[in-house]
Write an enzyme that holds these catalytic residues in place. Structure first.
Site, PDB file in Angstrom:
ATOM      1  N   ASP A  13       0.816  -1.223   0.000  1.00 40.92           N
ATOM      2  CA  ASP A  13       0.000   0.000   0.000  1.00 40.92           C
ATOM      3  C   ASP A  13       0.841   1.260   0.000  1.00 40.92           C
ATOM      4  O   ASP A  13       0.435   2.293   0.539  1.00 40.92           O
ATOM      5  CB  ASP A  13      -0.956   0.040   1.218  1.00 40.92           C
ATOM      6  CG  ASP A  13      -1.744  -1.236   1.344  1.00 40.92           C
ATOM      7  OD1 ASP A  13      -2.322  -1.645   0.332  1.00 40.92           O
ATOM      8  OD2 ASP A  13      -1.773  -1.822   2.443  1.00 40.92           O
ATOM      9  N   HIS A  41      -4.331  -2.029  -5.920  1.00 42.90           N
ATOM     10  CA  HIS A  41      -3.644  -0.789  -6.263  1.00 42.90           C
ATOM     11  C   HIS A  41      -4.713   0.249  -6.539  1.00 42.90           C
ATOM     12  O   HIS A  41      -5.612   0.008  -7.345  1.00 42.90           O
ATOM     13  CB  HIS A  41      -2.860  -0.937  -7.554  1.00 42.90           C
ATOM     14  CG  HIS A  41      -1.640  -1.761  -7.416  1.00 42.90           C
ATOM     15  ND1 HIS A  41      -0.843  -1.741  -6.316  1.00 42.90           N
ATOM     16  CD2 HIS A  41      -1.060  -2.634  -8.267  1.00 42.90           C
ATOM     17  CE1 HIS A  41       0.162  -2.556  -6.488  1.00 42.90           C
ATOM     18  NE2 HIS A  41       0.056  -3.124  -7.658  1.00 42.90           N
TER      19      HIS A  41
HETATM   20  P1  GDP Z   1      -0.530   0.373  -3.731  1.00 41.34           P
HETATM   21  O1  GDP Z   1      -1.189  -0.936  -3.521  1.00 41.34           O
HETATM   22  O2  GDP Z   1       0.927   0.349  -3.367  1.00 41.34           O
HETATM   23  O3  GDP Z   1      -0.773   0.955  -5.090  1.00 41.34           O
HETATM   24  O4  GDP Z   1      -1.178   1.388  -2.693  1.00 41.34           O
HETATM   25  P2  GDP Z   1      -2.686   1.853  -2.468  1.00 41.34           P
HETATM   26  O5  GDP Z   1      -3.613   1.382  -3.479  1.00 41.34           O
HETATM   27  O6  GDP Z   1      -3.027   1.634  -1.050  1.00 41.34           O
HETATM   28  O7  GDP Z   1      -2.492   3.407  -2.780  1.00 41.34           O
HETATM   29  C1  GDP Z   1      -2.240   4.332  -1.883  1.00 41.34           C
HETATM   30  C2  GDP Z   1      -3.438   5.246  -1.665  1.00 41.34           C
HETATM   31  O8  GDP Z   1      -2.950   6.560  -1.479  1.00 41.34           O
HETATM   32  C3  GDP Z   1      -4.412   5.378  -2.820  1.00 41.34           C
HETATM   33  O9  GDP Z   1      -5.699   5.658  -2.301  1.00 41.34           O
HETATM   34  C4  GDP Z   1      -3.881   6.568  -3.611  1.00 41.34           C
HETATM   35  O10 GDP Z   1      -4.850   7.233  -4.385  1.00 41.34           O
HETATM   36  C5  GDP Z   1      -3.412   7.431  -2.498  1.00 41.34           C
HETATM   37  N1  GDP Z   1      -2.253   8.233  -2.829  1.00 41.34           N
HETATM   38  C6  GDP Z   1      -1.195   7.868  -3.604  1.00 41.34           C
HETATM   39  N2  GDP Z   1      -0.283   8.857  -3.614  1.00 41.34           N
HETATM   40  C7  GDP Z   1      -0.771   9.846  -2.832  1.00 41.34           C
HETATM   41  C8  GDP Z   1      -0.263  11.114  -2.404  1.00 41.34           C
HETATM   42  O11 GDP Z   1       0.820  11.550  -2.767  1.00 41.34           O
HETATM   43  N3  GDP Z   1      -1.050  11.849  -1.544  1.00 41.34           N
HETATM   44  C9  GDP Z   1      -2.251  11.409  -1.105  1.00 41.34           C
HETATM   45  N4  GDP Z   1      -2.929  12.186  -0.262  1.00 41.34           N
HETATM   46  N5  GDP Z   1      -2.761  10.223  -1.480  1.00 41.34           N
HETATM   47  C10 GDP Z   1      -2.025   9.454  -2.329  1.00 41.34           C
END
Ligand code: GDP
Length: 426
Positions: A13, A41
């Site tokens: 995440d 993701h």
């Molecule tokens: P992954 O599985 O590694 O892709 O992670 P997630 O799906 O949990 O993604 C991380 C969450 O944080 C998602 O809801 C993204 O839209 C959000 N997100 C990603 N980058 C940023 C950021 O720079 N700032 C904020 N506020 N949210 C972010």
């Protein structure tokens, strides 16, 4: 510099999906090489907000070929649902832009059932499985007791194979767990229904990747979950059941000899961890609640609140080493903008003294974080797009992490949208 991998440095995440979505612009193929539909993701772009589970994040870029390699846990039922979902939001998925390895093993419905049965047996000692069948699937794969996607093209042989598997699996279901046995009719109906739907996408991804590589096409490998969930190097047994490392990417993709030139490790500006297992830097109470709310830290697949903590330099340095990261993307820096002072876990304290090195899993449970505080920047940075425009305290925070973990931070994200990031040269 043709091929790249985007991998998680921590517990998952980290925001890998948004980095893949951003960088797919530079690549011709995006390959998922491990894991299944057990994590999600999240990608936010001009078409909306998506929680991808199995589909590679390159699916949003016209012209990008997306590949599900032999290392993934291929759940045809969930893949079909996911394809329908993204199509309903205007995203094109066809055999042109999605290819499934004929050597990918099928996650069968009894894997999900067994996952639930085993978690129920474990009662209060559960691993925190998402019950998507991933652990039973990988154990069966390594026992050579599941079927390959390519077998769908040979229905007669496949029926025989399924009959053998059914006999064996029913022993476990009925005699170990006291559950209902599967029937051949039910199993065949499921396999052939979803099998027919995914057949047009199945091909030999070894040949596909070999030819793409020879033609100078650029390939991006996309990991699911982070280094600390890797089966061999993570917080065993609270790991996933496959290898999340960049080193495994060429194998799980279908072309073991392919070279990866660039490994981008994705690190969140603070720590989160879903499910059970040791999490040394964990915060509790009001401080945790504030960070969880600010970062909207709830599981993409399960909606479960994530455990949260400060940046853990010990775990992050280890993750960078395990992944062989050549550069880092630091995500969600904007989430820390309200904090007066920002906690950072700089070392672990154990009964043997303090250490900079990540610990053997058994020792993690009793280790304590050594926390130091750095000044916060106390202003909104979500509109910042250039390094020089970041407040000094935010720059210092980024530089502190960079020098402690040993890899250059080349991307910093300050919001979930595709263009909410700062790029700086390594
Ligand atoms: P992954 O599985 O590694 O892709 O992670 P997630 O799906 O949990 O993604 C991380 C969450 O944080 C998602 O809801 C993204 O839209 C959000 N997100 C990603 N980058 C940023 C950021 O720079 N700032 C904020 N506020 N949210 C972010």
């Amino acid at each position: 510099m043709n091929n790249g991998a985007i991998v998680g440095i921590n517990w998952g995440d980290e925001g890998k999906g948004r980095m893949v979505d951003l960088l797919t612009d530079h690549y011709d193929l995006v390959v998922r090489y491990q894991g299944g539909g057990n994590a999600g993701h999240t990608v936010v772009n001009d078409k909306g907000k998506f929680a991808l589970h199995l589909l590679p994040s390159g699916v949003f870029r016209p012209g990008v070929v997306n590949v599900l390699g032999n290392g993934v846990a291929l759940d045809p039922e969930n893949l079909c649902l996911e394809m329908e979902d993204v199509r309903s939001k205007g995203v094109a998925v066809s055999p042109e832009n999605l290819k499934i390895s004929s050597r990918a093993s099928l996650l069968l419905p009894w894997h999900r059932e067994l996952d639930g049965l085993e978690e129920a047996r474990l009662a209060d000692k559960q691993y925190g499985s998402t019950k998507q069948g991933i652990a039973p699937f990988y154990s069966d794969k390594y026992q050579k007791k599941t079927v390959l996607a390519g077998e769908l093209f040979y229905p007669e042989e496949l029926r025989e194979h399924l009959a053998q598997l059914l006999e064996w699996k029913n022993l476990t279901l009925t005699r170990v767990y006291g559950a209902e046995p599967w029937t051949m009719d039910k199993l065949e109906a499921w396999v052939f229904e979803y099998g027919e739907r995914i057949k047009p996408y199945i091909c030999d991804t070894h040949i596909l990747l070999r030819d793409a590589d020879r033609a100078g096409k650029r390939i991006l490998f996309e990991a699911q979950l982070g280094a600390l969930r890797d089966l061999d190097f993570g917080i065993y047994p609270y790991t996933t059941s496959s290898s999340t490392t960049a080193a495994y990417a060429p194998i799980g993709a279908g072309m073991p000899s392919i070279r990866i030139d660039r490994v981008m490790g994705v690190v969140k500006a603070y720590s989160t961890c879903v499910g059970e297992g040791p999490f040394v830097c964990e915060l509790f109470g009001e401080e945790a609640e504030r960070l969880r709310e600010a970062g909207a830290e709830y599981g993409a697949k399960t909606g479960r609140p994530r455990r949260v903590g400060p940046m853990d330099l010990v775990a992050t340095r280890y993750g960078v080493e395990v992944q062989g990261a050549t550069e880092l993307a630091l995500t969600k820096l904007d989430v820390l903008s309200d904090m007066e002072k920002i906690p950072v876990c700089v070392r672990y304290r154990t009964s043997q003294g303090e250490t900079d090195d990540f610990l053997f899993p058994t020792l993690l449970a009793s280790a304590r974080p050594v926390i130091e505080y750095v000044p916060g920047w106390k202003c909104d940075i979500s509109a910042v797009r250039r390094w020089e425009d970041l407040p000094r305290a935010a720059q210092d925070y980024v530089n502190l992490i960079q020098s402690a973990v040993g890899a250059p931070i080349t991307y910093i994200s300050v919001g979930p949208e595709r263009d909410s990031y700062i790029h700086r040269e390594g």
